[in-house]
Design an enzyme around this catalytic site. Structure first.
Site, PDB file in Angstrom:
ATOM      1  N   GLY A   1     -29.253  14.191  36.984  1.00  0.00           N
ATOM      2  CA  GLY A   1     -28.235  13.471  36.221  1.00  0.00           C
ATOM      3  C   GLY A   1     -28.348  11.996  36.545  1.00  0.00           C
ATOM      4  O   GLY A   1     -29.253  11.309  36.057  1.00  0.00           O
TER       5      GLY A   1
ATOM      6  N   ASN B   1     -30.774  19.495  37.070  1.00  0.00           N
ATOM      7  CA  ASN B   1     -30.781  18.958  38.432  1.00  0.00           C
ATOM      8  C   ASN B   1     -31.086  17.456  38.477  1.00  0.00           C
ATOM      9  O   ASN B   1     -31.404  16.918  39.532  1.00  0.00           O
ATOM     10  CB  ASN B   1     -31.813  19.715  39.280  1.00  0.00           C
ATOM     11  CG  ASN B   1     -31.451  21.184  39.389  1.00  0.00           C
ATOM     12  OD1 ASN B   1     -30.295  21.528  39.614  1.00  0.00           O
ATOM     13  ND2 ASN B   1     -32.430  22.058  39.182  1.00  0.00           N
TER      14      ASN B   1
ATOM     15  N   GLU C   1     -23.768   8.401  30.471  1.00  0.00           N
ATOM     16  CA  GLU C   1     -24.543   7.153  30.499  1.00  0.00           C
ATOM     17  C   GLU C   1     -24.273   6.377  31.798  1.00  0.00           C
ATOM     18  O   GLU C   1     -24.150   5.156  31.804  1.00  0.00           O
ATOM     19  CB  GLU C   1     -24.297   6.324  29.238  1.00  0.00           C
ATOM     20  CG  GLU C   1     -24.704   7.131  27.997  1.00  0.00           C
ATOM     21  CD  GLU C   1     -24.924   6.327  26.750  1.00  0.00           C
ATOM     22  OE1 GLU C   1     -25.246   5.146  26.849  1.00  0.00           O
ATOM     23  OE2 GLU C   1     -24.790   6.915  25.661  1.00  0.00           O
TER      24      GLU C   1
END
Lengths: 379, 252
Positions: free
Chosen positions: A131, A129, A363
């Site tokens: 990111g 949950n 990323e």
């Protein structure tokens, strides 16, 4: 102003290009197909110093500049984007933060292990949950005597199942929001460290991506990286550098798509002539090449900015954003130029197409890059 | 052991295209590199040094900007390099005269060359150099066994294999099969920056450059398809194909 690479940078490019052609190319398709981690390749890369590119020589690395680093990742990724991201994470997201935020003791203990490839590094921040919104992480670290006790789980961790050294992020102060996140250096042989699922992915299949589960994992107090509560800052600062690695990976994928497309279009005959004689193909090739050139310039500019020691967040985000979108476009056009053959696994553009997409996601998604760029411009 | 390796900068011939109108090779913008087989010679030199000790000196006649490529050889393990700038490296007699002049000023036990450079592939520079120095030579070596006083070489002559032994000094040209040139590590690349590269003027080495080569033209080999399709009865078709191939001199 000088756009020429230095002699050293050219030699490094030639060496890595030779290495990747001889040692990576022959096995890359098979590793992807079998979802096998590139252990042998990494061992050979370690022998050439490629796992300690940015680590100073006193800690067993080559101590090179970031432009050289970008060149290495591009050349590796041209042949295998999976090995490219493993190398990028290892250097940018693990060695770099230890170098920047670690104590002398931590540097002496961990950097030589990473630089010589004895241990591979992983960056364990993302959660189910949490990111782009890293502050939403749920993993906790509670101080108990000389140890932090870490509980929680991590998601989508590159090299998660193979790495020996992890940078793990966890909440040390629930009340403090993102100022309550701390970073830890965790060895994978610590009790309570478990590998959960290995995810089946669309691409970069040789870079194993794992779920990690921490159950009462006791990490020595001395393995706190930086200060308590500094984790969020460390994560963001580290990801700025990581984006240079991913931009380089994306440029490598795009460059390969271009080279394959040029070669194929000059061989493939339709209507009595090579398809490269058709303007429809020529324009695709011209656009691919132009975008790649622009992406590489942004990449080297961001790498150069990092070496100057100042703020390079915007430059890295721009390079990552543009390079990843270039990689996706180039791979898409690469498949299109190859026609039906491009859809067949025997042709490398099929793999490039599957590998390219992730560069727009990990990323920091393209949307997150735009947020970073806008924030730098509008604040 | 004093080891000298001759190495040449060449254009990457695999990248050369020809102008479709003139059939001349387009050399602009083509990457350059050290001739592949010369890298094998450097690798062999470094291996001999590792076994018997000594020093490896790279000697190169070519454009002085070859530094970048010469440094690669230093990164592989050569100790020093001497570059003799000379624009036209196509004439093997001139090049071997210049090399002989430079080598006469150096001490040496073994001189290693590639069997030929990948651009012009004359294979003459090594043998001419040995003749000018007045020393024995072994060509086309695919395996070397160096000892303190002598060196043994397996030669590949196509239809036969020969083993030869020589005392020092000796010139040996090596084939591509002799070894796999090593890739230098990042640290070795960085270390190469501190190794000496000396630039020597060719005018100090030869009083008279005797060019023996007259270059008339350089052209690409054109390969055009004839697009003949033999559609008849299979036996007839084979007969006609063989007949036409024989007529073109393709069949022996």
């Amino acid at each position: 102003m000088d756009f020429e690479l230095t002699d050293n940078q050219k030699m490094i490019r030639n060496m890595v290009r030779d290495f990747a052609e001889k040692e990576i190319e022959p096995v890359a398709a098979e590793l992807d197909e079998k979802e096998e981690y590139p252990h042998d390749i990494l061992k050979k890369m370690a022998g050439l110093g490629l796992l300690g590119i940015i680590v100073p020589s006193e800690y067993g690395g080559a101590g090179l500049d970031t432009v050289s680093y970008a060149i290495v990742i591009e050349e590796i990724s041209k042949r295998c984007a999976s090995t490219g991201v493993v190398t990028s994470v290892h250097n940018s997201l693990v060695s770099d933060p230890i170098l920047k935020y670690g104590t002398e003791e931590q540097k002496k203990k961990y950097l030589p292990l990473l630089a010589t490839g004895e241990k591979i590094g992983a960056f364990s921040a993302t959660e189910a949950n949490a990111g782009t919104d890293l502050g939403a992480m749920e993993t906790t670290a509670i101080l108990d005597g000389d140890h932090y006790v870490i509980n929680g789980s991590k998601m989508f961790i590159t090299s998660g199942s193979e790495a020996g050294i992890h940078i793990v992020f966890a909440i040390t102060d629930k009340e403090a929001g993102y100022r309550g996140v701390s970073a830890f250096i965790v060895e994978s042989n610590t009790d309570g460290f478990e590998v959960g699922s290995i995810f089946e992915k669309m691409g970069i299949n040789a870079s194993l991506t794992a779920e990690l589960i921490f159950k009462d994992m006791r990490v020595p107090k001395g393995n706190l990286l930086g200060q308590e509560g500094q984790g969020f800052k460390i994560a963001l600062g580290t990801l700025d550098g990581g984006r240079i690695g991913i931009a380089a990976q994306a440029v490598g994928i795009a460059q390969r798509a271009l080279e394959e497309s040029i070669e194929y279009s000059q061989q493939r005959q339709q209507f009595g002539r090579p398809i490269s004689k058709f303007q429809a193909i020529q324009w695709k090739i011209a656009d691919m090449a132009t975008n790649i050139e622009a992406a590489r310039l942004l990449l080297h500019r961001a790498a150069f900015a990092k070496d100057q020691g100042g703020h390079f967040s915007k430059e890295a985000a721009m390079a990552k954003l543009f390079a990843s979108e270039t990689a996706v476009k180039a791979a898409l056009e690469g498949v299109q130029i190859h026609g039906g053959y491009g859809y067949i696994k025997e042709y490398v553009v099929e793999r490039l197409f599957r590998d390219a997409k992730i560069t727009e996601i990990y990323e920091g998604t393209s949307e997150a890059q735009r947020m970073v760029i806008a924030k730098n411009l509008l604040q | 052991m004093n080891i000298i390796v001759c190495a040449k900068e060449v254009v990457d011939v695999s990248e050369i295209k020809t102008d479709p109108k003139t059939n001349k090779p387009i050399l602009q913008g083509i990457d350059k590199k050290i001739s592949d087989i010369d890298k094998n010679a450097v690798e062999e030199g470094v291996r001999i040094k590792e076994k018997l000790g000594g020093k490896v000196t790279v000697l190169s006649v070519g454009p002085s900007e070859a530094r970048e490529y010469i440094k690669e050889l230093l990164a592989m393990g050569a100790d020093e390099a001497k570059i003799i700038p000379y624009a036209d490296t196509g004439d093997y007699n001139v090049v071997s005269t210049i090399l002989a002049g430079a080598i006469n000023n150096l001490g040496y036990d073994i001189i290693l060359c590639g069997e030929a450079s990948i651009d012009l592939f004359s294979g003459q520079t090594g043998p001419r150099l040995a003749q000018k120095l007045g020393i024995p030579q072994i060509t086309y070596a695919k395996k070397l066994e160096p000892k303190e006083d002598t060196i043994t070489a397996d030669r590949d002559l196509g239809d036969k294999k020969v083993t030869m032994e020589s005392s020092y000094p000796v010139l040996i040209s090596v084939t591509k099969e002799i070894n796999e040139p090593r890739l230098p590590s990042l640290m070795q690349i960085l270390g190469a920056a501190n190794k000496p590269i000396e630039v020597i003027a060719h005018s100090s080495l030869v009083s008279e450059e005797t060019s023996v080569l007259e270059r008339i033209d350089i052209k690409g080999v054109s390969m055009e398809r004839k697009n003949i399709i033999y559609k008849d009865d299979i036996d007839d078709a084979i007969g006609k194909l063989v007949e036409n191939l024989a007529k073109d001199g393709v069949l022996g």
